[in-house]
Design a protein around this motif. Structure first.
Motif, mmCIF file in Angstrom:
data_model
loop_
_atom_site.group_PDB
_atom_site.id
_atom_site.type_symbol
_atom_site.label_atom_id
_atom_site.label_comp_id
_atom_site.label_asym_id
_atom_site.label_seq_id
_atom_site.Cartn_x
_atom_site.Cartn_y
_atom_site.Cartn_z
ATOM 1 N N UNK A 12 -3.196 -7.790 -4.014
ATOM 2 C CA UNK A 12 -2.827 -7.204 -2.499
ATOM 3 C C UNK A 12 -2.727 -5.680 -2.846
ATOM 4 N N UNK A 13 -3.468 -5.082 -3.280
ATOM 5 C CA UNK A 13 -3.886 -3.783 -3.975
ATOM 6 C C UNK A 13 -4.422 -3.319 -2.710
ATOM 7 N N UNK A 14 -6.329 -3.722 -2.307
ATOM 8 C CA UNK A 14 -6.811 -3.674 -0.983
ATOM 9 C C UNK A 14 -5.868 -3.363 -0.166
ATOM 10 N N UNK A 15 -5.454 -4.255 0.211
ATOM 11 C CA UNK A 15 -4.424 -3.825 1.630
ATOM 12 C C UNK A 15 -3.938 -3.032 1.344
ATOM 13 N N UNK A 16 -2.269 -2.553 0.867
ATOM 14 C CA UNK A 16 -1.218 -2.005 1.152
ATOM 15 C C UNK A 16 -2.256 -0.266 0.588
ATOM 16 N N UNK A 17 -3.641 -0.430 -0.020
ATOM 17 C CA UNK A 17 -3.973 0.743 -0.379
ATOM 18 C C UNK A 17 -4.460 1.078 1.454
ATOM 19 N N UNK A 18 -5.269 0.804 2.617
ATOM 20 C CA UNK A 18 -5.514 0.592 3.737
ATOM 21 C C UNK A 18 -4.202 0.885 4.191
ATOM 22 N N UNK A 19 -3.525 0.235 4.251
ATOM 23 C CA UNK A 19 -1.736 0.537 5.347
ATOM 24 C C UNK A 19 -1.660 1.944 4.552
ATOM 25 N N UNK A 37 -5.155 4.453 -7.921
ATOM 26 C CA UNK A 37 -3.481 4.532 -8.207
ATOM 27 C C UNK A 37 -2.248 3.856 -7.521
ATOM 28 N N UNK A 38 -3.192 2.813 -6.220
ATOM 29 C CA UNK A 38 -1.841 1.261 -5.582
ATOM 30 C C UNK A 38 -2.006 0.674 -7.079
ATOM 31 N N UNK A 39 -3.034 0.565 -8.170
ATOM 32 C CA UNK A 39 -3.300 -0.730 -8.737
ATOM 33 C C UNK A 39 -1.924 -0.209 -9.911
ATOM 34 N N UNK A 40 -2.800 1.023 -9.863
ATOM 35 C CA UNK A 40 -1.676 1.403 -11.348
ATOM 36 C C UNK A 40 -0.082 1.571 -10.609
ATOM 37 N N UNK A 63 -0.677 -6.350 7.530
ATOM 38 C CA UNK A 63 0.154 -5.699 6.383
ATOM 39 C C UNK A 63 1.311 -4.324 7.232
ATOM 40 N N UNK A 64 2.456 -4.306 7.548
ATOM 41 C CA UNK A 64 2.903 -3.183 8.262
ATOM 42 C C UNK A 64 4.452 -2.002 7.539
ATOM 43 N N UNK A 65 4.672 -3.263 6.811
ATOM 44 C CA UNK A 65 5.111 -2.052 5.894
ATOM 45 C C UNK A 65 5.576 -2.522 4.105
ATOM 46 N N UNK A 66 5.798 -1.577 3.259
ATOM 47 C CA UNK A 66 5.048 -1.906 1.540
ATOM 48 C C UNK A 66 6.942 -1.126 0.851
ATOM 49 N N UNK A 67 7.188 -1.733 0.187
ATOM 50 C CA UNK A 67 8.371 -0.879 -0.135
ATOM 51 C C UNK A 67 8.376 -1.563 -2.186
#
Length: 312
Positions: A12-19, A37-40, A63-67
């Motif tokens: 999911x790292x690329x989608x999280x990074x885009x968010x 950084x997200x991957x780490x 993807x609209x939110x991440x915790x």
């Protein structure tokens, strides 16, 4: 608005990074998040993604939110990250509720009677902070991200005064020495969490650190009295991670010399901007030091805190 929640996975790292970059643009005007950084973060030893991460997707799959939650104190202090797009505060609230419950459970597992939870948010965040206030969160600290333009012509390598020497940290003993010096220098600061060198190095974000961007300052008669550690893996700018001088050696211009040395090193690498983060209530006067050396505020971040009874 309907949404679904699940734990994050490494892919999911690329989608999280885009968010996060979409949120960066809304909050500071340009993307600031790098994929590594997200991957780490997702690979961090304390991540435990099935238990400590949450993704909220809208009905169309966006993807609209991440915790993300992690625990480096092994006691009552718990840290969380929370990101949500405007217009999806219901999803953000759901993630916040789950993070609070998990923080209480983690604190209980640590043997603590309460969870003291910290969350860092831009001072003008995409999250509705009224939701935080309604749940008992409050601001306890403010940090500034400060930047400065650098160039080889304006930022030559400084010459240390007599009796002062800088050395790099490419040798393993000096890497350990740098870590010990910075742990001691930072121990008086707000929210400091002590870490052994081995624990610190186990963080994927530190495993590939460029140690040619770390220096120790030595003063005759005092010994090693300070260090600076920086990294050159951000797309937007060179980054000074930590700078510290021992209390007994302050007032000699050593912090400024380390700072200028880093400016010169980054300029020599072709960087045009250098940044760092600093606690505005820093007891050692660091914000004023950085201002004296030409740094200015890029954006500000608040630390929000809540205290929850541990849930056994």
């Amino acid at each position: 608005m309907p949404f679904t929640v699940r734990a994050a996975r490494l892919d999911d790292a690329p989608a999280i990074c885009a968010l996060l970059n979409e949120i960066d643009v809304l909050e500071v005007g340009r993307p600031e998040t790098d994929l590594h950084t997200v991957e780490a973060d997702l690979k961090h030893p304390e991540a435990d993604l099935p238990q400590n991460s949450w993704l909220a997707h809208a009905a169309d799959g966006t993807l609209v939110a991440y915790g993300l939650l992690w625990d480096e104190s092994y006691a009552e202090r718990i840290d969380v990250d929370h990101y949500v797009l405007p217009g999806h505060q219901d999803a953000g609230l759901r993630l916040l509720e789950r993070m609070e419950a998990r923080a209480a459970a983690k604190a209980a597992a640590n043997g603590a009677r309460r969870a003291v939870v910290h969350l860092h948010l831009n001072t003008a965040p995409t999250m509705d902070t009224a939701l935080l206030g309604a749940r008992g969160w409050h601001v306890v600290r403010r940090y500034h991200v400060m930047t400065r333009d650098v160039a080889p012509v304006t930022d030559p390598t400084p010459v240390p005064p007599p009796g002062v020497r800088l050395r790099d940290c490419t040798a393993e003993p000096d890497r350990r020495r740098t870590h010990a010096l910075l742990q001691r220098a930072m121990s008086e600061h707000f929210d400091f969490q002590p870490q052994s060198y081995e624990t610190w190095l186990a963080d994927p974000a530190n495993a590939s650190l460029d140690w040619s961007l770390a220096w120790i300052v030595h003063v005759d008669g005092l010994g090693d009295v300070g260090a600076l550690r920086a990294r050159d893996d951000r797309a937007s700018m060179g980054w000074i991670t930590t700078l510290g001088v021992m209390p007994e050696a302050r007032g000699r211009g050593l912090g400024g010399m380390l700072l200028r040395h880093a400016f010169a090193a980054f300029a020599g690498r072709g960087r045009d901007t250098v940044g760092l983060g600093v606690d505005t209530a820093n007891e050692s006067g660091a914000p004023a030091l950085y201002e004296r050396h030409g740094m200015s505020v890029y954006f500000a971040v608040n630390t929000w805190e809540t205290t929850l009874p541990a849930d056994g």
